[in-house]
Design a protein around this motif. Sequence first.
Motif, PDB file in Angstrom:
ATOM      1  N   LYS A  14      43.629  33.375  50.137  1.00 22.19           N
ATOM      2  CA  LYS A  14      42.409  34.416  49.629  1.00 22.19           C
ATOM      3  C   LYS A  14      43.087  35.363  48.918  1.00 22.19           C
ATOM      4  N   THR A  15      44.417  35.603  48.753  1.00 24.08           N
ATOM      5  CA  THR A  15      44.854  36.514  47.917  1.00 24.08           C
ATOM      6  C   THR A  15      45.089  36.261  46.664  1.00 24.08           C
ATOM      7  N   VAL A  16      44.701  35.124  46.258  1.00 24.71           N
ATOM      8  CA  VAL A  16      44.629  34.476  45.007  1.00 24.71           C
ATOM      9  C   VAL A  16      43.277  33.914  44.527  1.00 24.71           C
ATOM     10  N   PRO A  17      42.254  34.609  44.401  1.00 24.07           N
ATOM     11  CA  PRO A  17      40.920  34.045  44.153  1.00 24.07           C
ATOM     12  C   PRO A  17      41.024  32.918  43.073  1.00 24.07           C
ATOM     13  N   ARG A  18      41.810  32.712  42.304  1.00 23.32           N
ATOM     14  CA  ARG A  18      41.524  31.579  41.340  1.00 23.32           C
ATOM     15  C   ARG A  18      41.933  30.541  42.183  1.00 23.32           C
TER      16      ARG A  18
ATOM     17  N   TRP B  24      39.006  26.182  34.816  1.00 22.88           N
ATOM     18  CA  TRP B  24      39.480  27.075  33.882  1.00 22.88           C
ATOM     19  C   TRP B  24      38.068  28.188  33.836  1.00 22.88           C
ATOM     20  N   ALA B  25      37.196  27.607  33.494  1.00 24.86           N
ATOM     21  CA  ALA B  25      35.610  28.487  33.409  1.00 24.86           C
ATOM     22  C   ALA B  25      35.501  29.158  34.832  1.00 24.86           C
ATOM     23  N   LYS B  26      35.650  28.645  35.706  1.00 22.69           N
ATOM     24  CA  LYS B  26      35.182  29.485  37.218  1.00 22.69           C
ATOM     25  C   LYS B  26      36.364  30.156  37.594  1.00 22.69           C
ATOM     26  N   GLY B  27      37.598  29.764  37.330  1.00 22.36           N
ATOM     27  CA  GLY B  27      38.701  30.573  37.807  1.00 22.36           C
ATOM     28  C   GLY B  27      38.939  31.961  36.810  1.00 22.36           C
TER      29      GLY B  27
ATOM     30  N   LYS C 270      36.851  34.079  36.108  1.00 29.96           N
ATOM     31  CA  LYS C 270      35.853  35.078  37.007  1.00 29.96           C
ATOM     32  C   LYS C 270      36.155  35.110  38.137  1.00 29.96           C
ATOM     33  N   ALA C 271      37.110  34.538  38.836  1.00 30.21           N
ATOM     34  CA  ALA C 271      37.193  34.439  40.186  1.00 30.21           C
ATOM     35  C   ALA C 271      37.932  35.999  40.837  1.00 30.21           C
ATOM     36  N   LEU C 272      38.388  36.411  40.119  1.00 29.04           N
ATOM     37  CA  LEU C 272      38.985  37.863  40.775  1.00 29.04           C
ATOM     38  C   LEU C 272      37.802  38.838  40.586  1.00 29.04           C
ATOM     39  N   GLU C 273      37.316  38.779  39.537  1.00 24.80           N
ATOM     40  CA  GLU C 273      36.022  39.626  39.489  1.00 24.80           C
ATOM     41  C   GLU C 273      34.849  39.256  40.778  1.00 24.80           C
ATOM     42  N   ARG C 274      34.773  38.028  40.778  1.00 23.58           N
ATOM     43  CA  ARG C 274      33.552  37.613  41.624  1.00 23.58           C
ATOM     44  C   ARG C 274      33.873  38.070  43.294  1.00 23.58           C
ATOM     45  N   SER C 275      35.348  37.973  43.473  1.00 23.25           N
ATOM     46  CA  SER C 275      35.838  38.270  44.811  1.00 23.25           C
ATOM     47  C   SER C 275      35.497  39.455  45.264  1.00 23.25           C
ATOM     48  N   GLY C 276      35.196  40.818  44.342  1.00 19.31           N
ATOM     49  CA  GLY C 276      35.004  41.843  44.764  1.00 19.31           C
ATOM     50  C   GLY C 276      36.114  42.641  45.078  1.00 19.31           C
ATOM     51  N   THR C 277      37.265  42.222  44.898  1.00 17.28           N
ATOM     52  CA  THR C 277      38.452  42.805  45.234  1.00 17.28           C
ATOM     53  C   THR C 277      38.852  43.797  44.184  1.00 17.28           C
ATOM     54  N   ASN C 278      39.217  45.066  44.624  1.00 16.46           N
ATOM     55  CA  ASN C 278      39.933  46.072  43.826  1.00 16.46           C
ATOM     56  C   ASN C 278      40.653  47.094  44.522  1.00 16.46           C
TER      57      ASN C 278
ATOM     58  N   VAL D 252      46.409  39.453  44.082  1.00 16.93           N
ATOM     59  CA  VAL D 252      45.845  40.904  44.332  1.00 16.93           C
ATOM     60  C   VAL D 252      46.829  42.023  44.406  1.00 16.93           C
ATOM     61  N   VAL D 253      48.036  41.392  44.603  1.00 16.11           N
ATOM     62  CA  VAL D 253      49.089  42.542  44.899  1.00 16.11           C
ATOM     63  C   VAL D 253      49.207  43.240  43.310  1.00 16.11           C
ATOM     64  N   GLY D 254      49.001  42.448  42.382  1.00 17.68           N
ATOM     65  CA  GLY D 254      48.954  42.830  41.131  1.00 17.68           C
ATOM     66  C   GLY D 254      48.300  44.275  41.072  1.00 17.68           C
ATOM     67  N   LEU D 255      47.338  44.601  41.965  1.00 20.00           N
ATOM     68  CA  LEU D 255      46.168  45.743  41.795  1.00 20.00           C
ATOM     69  C   LEU D 255      47.158  47.037  41.998  1.00 20.00           C
ATOM     70  N   TYR D 256      48.004  47.111  43.012  1.00 28.02           N
ATOM     71  CA  TYR D 256      48.933  48.155  43.250  1.00 28.02           C
ATOM     72  C   TYR D 256      49.949  48.384  41.822  1.00 28.02           C
ATOM     73  N   TYR D 257      50.168  47.714  41.169  1.00 24.87           N
ATOM     74  CA  TYR D 257      51.059  47.736  40.117  1.00 24.87           C
ATOM     75  C   TYR D 257      50.231  48.221  38.992  1.00 24.87           C
TER      76      TYR D 257
END
Length: 295
Positions: A130-134, A177-180, A182-190, A287-292
């Motif tokens: 789940k940490t990689v929405p794509r 590719w098309a769905k992936g 937008k996967a991070l954005e749709r996950s609502g994770t920030n 999602v760990v990339g958010l911290y960086y």
Amino acid sequence: MHPAPSVIIFTTLSGLGFGLLFFLGLGQPAATGTVAFVFYAIAYGLACGGLLASTFHLGRPERAWRAFTQWKTSWLSREGVCAVAALIIMGLYALGAVFLDSDWTLLGWIGAALSLATVFTTSMIYTQLKTVPRWNMALTPAMFLAFSLAGGALLAGAESVAPWLLAIAGALQLAYWAKGDKALERSGTNLGTATGLGDRGAVRAFEPPHTGSNYLLREFVHLVGRKHAQKLRMIAFTLGFALPLLLILTPVQGFVIKHVFAALAVLSHLAGVAASRWLFFAQAEHVVGLYYGKR
């Protein structure tokens, strides 16, 4: 920072190898003797070569055997169990075809099912994260299975189904590719949801957690420029699906020319899948990339 070559080699070669074993288990091609030996040698070379490459990504390869002990909870362990079972069953089936001119149908079906199960368990290692929405979507295992079946059909010379499987695999790749994207954005994770401070307003990092590189950045944070990614996608799709489809559908005369076209189709597909796999890992967007500040 780039995806580990060992993982790309593993997922590419093992998928192709187990795809060929699947078709061999179903009796296609219906070969015996020396011809069967060549087909099984290719299948085992690809499957075992891919599995061997995966061990180089382990910190302690000599402890790889421990992965088999966690099959109740780990998809990695299930992959190992399925792979070994598939190779053993298909090995017995191969003995009958190569040395005894026999077709042990039931054994072949079991081996074919285990071969496909191996590819599925491999895909679930990534799908479960789940940490990689794509990766965390149903299209991931569908794509892995489609790639394996398409490549296996090409190697097995299954002319009746190879074009259809290539078309399906190509369509799934485009959908992924098309769905992936937008996967991070749709996950609502920030950063707000990650820190639990989102209800207090917009959250931003005061400064980077580290001033230099570290394990997390090397393994989970890869940045691929949009233009660069689009070019690689075009290369992956063209080589992986469009060109092989064109090569196998082109009417040619002569035994040698047909086999040359078939070989070129396989090599093109292999190169295309390798490019697709590189993108699969490079664009993972952990999602760990958010911290960086990388997302």
